[in-house]
Scaffold this motif. Structure first.
Motif, PDB file in Angstrom:
ATOM      1  N   GLU A 173      48.420  -4.597  36.660  1.00 43.51           N
ATOM      2  CA  GLU A 173      49.116  -5.811  37.720  1.00 43.51           C
ATOM      3  C   GLU A 173      50.127  -5.465  38.348  1.00 43.51           C
ATOM      4  N   HIS A 174      50.858  -4.332  38.315  1.00 40.84           N
ATOM      5  CA  HIS A 174      52.143  -4.553  38.669  1.00 40.84           C
ATOM      6  C   HIS A 174      52.576  -3.502  39.324  1.00 40.84           C
ATOM      7  N   LYS A 175      51.124  -2.381  39.746  1.00 42.21           N
ATOM      8  CA  LYS A 175      51.391  -1.275  40.164  1.00 42.21           C
ATOM      9  C   LYS A 175      50.436  -0.471  41.360  1.00 42.21           C
ATOM     10  N   GLY A 176      51.058  -0.680  42.160  1.00 38.70           N
ATOM     11  CA  GLY A 176      50.816   0.170  43.783  1.00 38.70           C
ATOM     12  C   GLY A 176      50.618   1.971  43.681  1.00 38.70           C
ATOM     13  N   LEU A 177      50.286   1.550  45.252  1.00 42.24           N
ATOM     14  CA  LEU A 177      50.094   2.939  45.876  1.00 42.24           C
ATOM     15  C   LEU A 177      50.581   3.087  47.067  1.00 42.24           C
ATOM     16  N   GLU A 362      44.531   8.420  37.308  1.00 37.04           N
ATOM     17  CA  GLU A 362      45.434   8.392  35.877  1.00 37.04           C
ATOM     18  C   GLU A 362      46.022   7.476  35.628  1.00 37.04           C
ATOM     19  N   TRP A 363      47.180   7.826  36.983  1.00 33.93           N
ATOM     20  CA  TRP A 363      48.680   7.039  36.946  1.00 33.93           C
ATOM     21  C   TRP A 363      48.352   5.960  37.402  1.00 33.93           C
ATOM     22  N   MET A 364      47.314   6.155  37.840  1.00 31.57           N
ATOM     23  CA  MET A 364      46.594   4.662  38.367  1.00 31.57           C
ATOM     24  C   MET A 364      45.742   3.746  37.271  1.00 31.57           C
ATOM     25  N   GLU A 365      45.315   4.224  36.258  1.00 31.03           N
ATOM     26  CA  GLU A 365      44.783   3.864  34.814  1.00 31.03           C
ATOM     27  C   GLU A 365      43.117   3.206  36.033  1.00 31.03           C
ATOM     28  N   LEU A 366      42.346   4.455  36.483  1.00 35.25           N
ATOM     29  CA  LEU A 366      41.092   3.704  36.985  1.00 35.25           C
ATOM     30  C   LEU A 366      39.947   4.309  36.119  1.00 35.25           C
TER      31      LEU A 366
END
Ligand SMILES: *[C@@H]1O[C@H](CO)[C@@H](O)[C@H](O)[C@H]1NC(C)=O
Ligand SMILES: [Zn+2]
Length: 389
Positions: A173-177, A362-366
């Motif tokens: 919930e705390h990762k943005g792009l 991968e970074w955003m765990e999609l």
């Protein structure tokens, strides 16, 4: 001092919490290509950038407008900001030249701005003042188009993920792009500290003293950048990008691993072993597989500290972690008139986009949220069956 010590455990906790999850073979297989959008004459993303766009000129404003139109039409959920500054240059006869950075951000819904940590995808969009008419296809028109394609390809997955997310999962919930299209990277006369990186210097300086509200996890927008992924001079054939920084070598290794997997699956179009290439030649024997990122196994002791002056410098000086995707040696066309659309290797441009997309996913765990049905562009259907020995 006491305050700083008290903060330390929280900071440690946060960096340990930074997960990175490989995506499945199936997802890698389905990463969408750009269709015709990287065509140098008619491509919706790339063609409008392939024009002179020196800071402060009409061409520069037109390319910026192309980005703005793209976000409005294709990525309406992204927050757009223009960051303006001005400076004289060695060729401006004392006049102030405007520099306009474009910042596009997509944060999880409902999360306080100061609590989001972001992956920043960065490229400069200005072109060099001399030689007159210089296009800068690798420098950095193509990287800008790659970033646009990555963002639009993963946007729906971000929406799905955040809609379905377990609100208790802090990391999710705390990762943005974030996308930074920076202006004024190029020197007007010759590269010095004052004649280069105009937009990046102004932005890093301003963000250093732009404070989030007091209870925020991250103090400033600079602190919110978990990784500054800078793409530059990409789009010529057979690039080789070293791992420049020990502190982000772990991220480089993730990217190198994604590359190896894409190659093993025959998904890199520029590979001499891609089905389309093998089909065209008499001798079907596999060739040596090239690597964009050959330094995945670089030992700690081999980081001797050399790096290339680029937009990351003012950010890195303020503690931002940087992964620099710039080839060494530079492309042969570097700062020559021949750095134009015709000299791009389109397969390599597509491969970079795919690799950065895999890394970003991968970074955003999609994984589990990727569904590219809406992303289907007209693609050549050839698929390679070759496994790299
Ligand atoms: C920044 O510059 C752009 C382009 O010149 C302009 O449209 C915009 O209004 C400016 N923004 C601010 C906040 O001054
Ligand atoms: Zn340049």
């Amino acid at each position: 001092m006491l305050f700083a010590l008290a903060l330390l455990p929280l900071a440690l906790l946060l960096s340990v919490g930074c997960a990175y999850k490989d995506i499945s073979d199936e997802s890698l297989q389905k990463l969408p290509g750009p269709g015709n959008d990287f065509n140098i004459k008619t491509g919706a993303l790339l063609a409008p950038i392939l024009r002179p766009r020196v800071s402060g000129t009409e061409g520069n404003a037109a390319v910026r407008q192309h980005f703005i139109d793209f976000f409005h039409a294709s990525l309406p959920e992204w927050r757009l900001e223009l960051h303006n500054s001005s400076s004289t240059t060695p060729v401006s006869n004392g006049k102030e030249v405007p520099f306009v950075n474009l910042i596009a951000t997509r944060d999880p819904p409902g999360v306080h701005e100061g609590d989001v940590s972001r992956l920043a995808l960065v490229a400069h969009y200005d072109s060099k003042y001399t030689p007159e008419g210089f296009i800068g296809a690798t420098d950095s028109a193509a990287p800008c188009a790659m970033i646009m394609h990555v963002a639009r390809s993963l946007d729906a997955a971000l929406t799905r993920k955040w809609r379905s997310a377990d609100m208790d999962d802090f990391d999710v919930e705390h990762k943005g792009l974030q996308i930074l299209f920076l202006d004024g990277e190029e020197a007007f006369k010759s590269w010095t500290d004052d004649d280069s990186l105009y937009g990046a210097r102004a932005l890093a300086g301003d963000w250093e003293s732009t404070f989030h509200t007091a209870s925020s996890i991250y103090r400033t927008p600079l602190d919110s950048i978990e990784l500054f992924l800078l793409l530059d001079l990409l789009g010529s054939a057979r690039p080789r990008v070293p791992s420049y920084f020990k502190t982000t070598h772990w991220a480089y290794k993730h990217m190198a691993k994604a590359e190896a997997r894409l190659r093993n699956m025959g998904l890199m179009k520029s590979s001499p072993n891609h089905a389309s290439k093998v089909a065209k030649r008499e001798n079907k024997k596999l060739r040596v597989e090239p690597e964009f990122l050959p330094e995945g196994n670089k030992p700690d002791g081999a980081f001797i500290g050399g790096f290339v002056q680029d937009d990351h410098v003012p950010f890195m000086a303020r503690g931002v972690e940087v992964l620099h995707m710039i080839p060494s040696p530079f492309p042969r066309v570097w700062h020559e008139m021949t750095d134009d659309g015709e000299h791009l290797d389109t397969d390599t441009v597509e491969d970079w986009a795919k690799l950065v997309m895999a890394f970003t996913a991968e970074w955003m765990e999609l994984e589990g949220h990727l569904d590219f049905k809406a992303e289907k562009r007209k693609e050549s259907t050839e698929k390679s069956e070759f496994i790299i020995p």
